[in-house]
Design a protein around this motif. Structure first.
Motif, PDB file in Angstrom:
ATOM      1  N   UNK A 297      56.023  41.378  41.411  1.00 42.42           N
ATOM      2  CA  UNK A 297      56.581  42.645  41.880  1.00 42.42           C
ATOM      3  C   UNK A 297      57.307  42.422  43.206  1.00 42.42           C
ATOM      4  N   UNK A 298      58.569  42.849  43.269  1.00 40.52           N
ATOM      5  CA  UNK A 298      59.383  42.687  44.473  1.00 40.52           C
ATOM      6  C   UNK A 298      59.572  43.994  45.236  1.00 40.52           C
ATOM      7  N   UNK A 299      59.671  45.113  44.520  1.00 38.08           N
ATOM      8  CA  UNK A 299      59.864  46.395  45.201  1.00 38.08           C
ATOM      9  C   UNK A 299      59.531  47.541  44.249  1.00 38.08           C
ATOM     10  N   UNK A 300      59.207  48.701  44.835  1.00 34.51           N
ATOM     11  CA  UNK A 300      59.035  49.948  44.101  1.00 34.51           C
ATOM     12  C   UNK A 300      59.816  51.022  44.847  1.00 34.51           C
ATOM     13  N   UNK A 301      60.528  51.838  44.104  1.00 33.08           N
ATOM     14  CA  UNK A 301      61.342  52.894  44.717  1.00 33.08           C
ATOM     15  C   UNK A 301      61.148  54.171  43.920  1.00 33.08           C
ATOM     16  N   UNK A 302      60.564  55.206  44.546  1.00 30.80           N
ATOM     17  CA  UNK A 302      60.228  56.431  43.831  1.00 30.80           C
ATOM     18  C   UNK A 302      60.882  57.642  44.495  1.00 30.80           C
ATOM     19  N   UNK A 303      61.412  58.536  43.676  1.00 29.79           N
ATOM     20  CA  UNK A 303      62.036  59.772  44.157  1.00 29.79           C
ATOM     21  C   UNK A 303      61.403  60.948  43.424  1.00 29.79           C
TER      22      UNK A 303
END
Length: 352
Positions: free
Chosen positions: A146-152
């Motif tokens: 896992x490199x990144x998580x982006x949540x909106x």
């Protein structure tokens, strides 16, 4: 197998959903709906003539037919109501957040564990088919590292009078992070920025940046003021990337075999080393077929299963503590102008 007697505490916004799904869960038998407003409770029950409406929590907790309670009351009341239920020997399902603060949350976890009772959080999104699939995919290594998580999570929502937008909306995303990330990937620090453009008295728009072990980064954007509704999460891995669009019923998940890779200079010929070391991978996109089902039904089934099998639930009290630790650190960051604040301790170790 004998059905588990259940009481729902709170007949406001979320209580009716608990009532409906409890009635549809074979392992549960709804005995009471308790609310300070008796007429409201009776309206919610409607034709459920076998379920009793009451204003007395003491009456509910004294009834031996009630083995468990589901609490849908304001967060400020969670400690009092849930602790009374645990002290009466009842298993507890409580809506997010677990408590008004981390110290109260620890009280509840300690009370449940010392009595061998189930304490479970109603982190509903963790029980959607999409998140079940994400959990298998991420924890099973399907995305690589896992490199990144982006949540909106934005919409023209109900501005809460007692909590800011972080405490209202971010628990959904933070609980999903906790459910899908491998055990060795944990948040270590968080920075929060927020604004109150309408003068509500607390943040109505906010951004969280979370540092994770291993160098990965997570980002959460929550907003009560957006005229458009967006619920998306992007999870980037070293092998693949997945996009979860919760508002797209025909394609909630999209898994992309696309990304950016850094080539090892040692594998390049001498005349190639002066060239760029970055390469782009462009592969297929796969949209897995998911069976649609109401997440709250799965919540109720998990609650009953944890009680019957005498095990911790997927979203147990300790998972609720980890969310509270993140929220408290985020609030501290807001007060300090958005600096990174370390997440307080390892909640599993602290209560071991």
């Amino acid at each position: 197998m004998e059905r588990i007697g259940l009481a729902v505490i709170g007949a406001g916004y979320w209580g009716p959903n608990l009532v409906r799904n409890a009635q549809a869960t074979p392992a549960l038998r709804l005995e009471y709906l308790c609310d300070l407003d008796l007429q409201r409770a009776q309206r919610v029950l409607g034709g459920y003539s076998t379920v009793r409406a009451t204003t007395s929590l003491d009456e509910v907790l004294a009834d031996p037919r009630v083995r468990a309670v589901a609490i849908a009351t304001p967060a400020a009341t969670h400690l009092k109501v849930a602790l009374a239920a645990l002290e009466a020997g009842k298993h507890v399902l409580v809506e997010k957040p677990l408590a008004a603060n981390l110290a109260e949350g620890r009280q509840l976890v300690e009370a449940a564990e010392s009595r061998g009772l189930v304490l479970m959080l109603d982190h509903t999104y963790c029980y959607t088919p999409a998140v079940f699939h994400l959990r298998e995919l991420v924890r099973g290594g399907g995305l690589g590292t896992v490199q990144y998580l982006d949540s909106v999570r934005i919409n023209l929502g109900l501005v809460q009078p007692d909590v800011d937008v972080l405490w209202d909306l971010a628990p959904h995303d933070l609980s999903v992070f906790g459910a899908i990330l491998p055990d060795e990937v944990r948040p270590v620090a968080v920075a929060a920025h927020g604004s109150d453009p309408i003068g509500a008295g607390h943040a109505c728009v906010a951004h969280l940046t979370i540092r994770l072990t291993g160098g990965a980064m997570a980002h959460v954007h929550v907003n009560w003021l957006s005229p458009t509704k967006i619920r998306t999460m992007v999870i980037g891995g070293s092998a693949k990337t997945v996009v979860w669009d919760d508002l797209n019923p025909t394609q909630r998940l999209s898994i992309y075999d696309r990304g950016v890779e850094r080539r090892d200079p040692g594998t390049l010929a001498v005349d190639e080393r002066a060239q760029t070391l970055i390469s782009y991978r462009v592969g297929d996109m796969v949209a897995p077929a998911l069976t649609e089902q109401e997440a709250l039904r799965a919540v109720m089934a998990e609650f009953a299963g944890a009680i019957t099998e005498e095990r911790a639930a997927l979203t147990d009290g300790r998972s609720g503590l980890r969310v509270l630790a993140l929220l408290e650190a985020a609030s501290a960051s807001l007060r300090q102008g958005g600096v990174f604040v370390d997440i307080e301790g390892d909640e599993d170790a602290k209560l071991a």
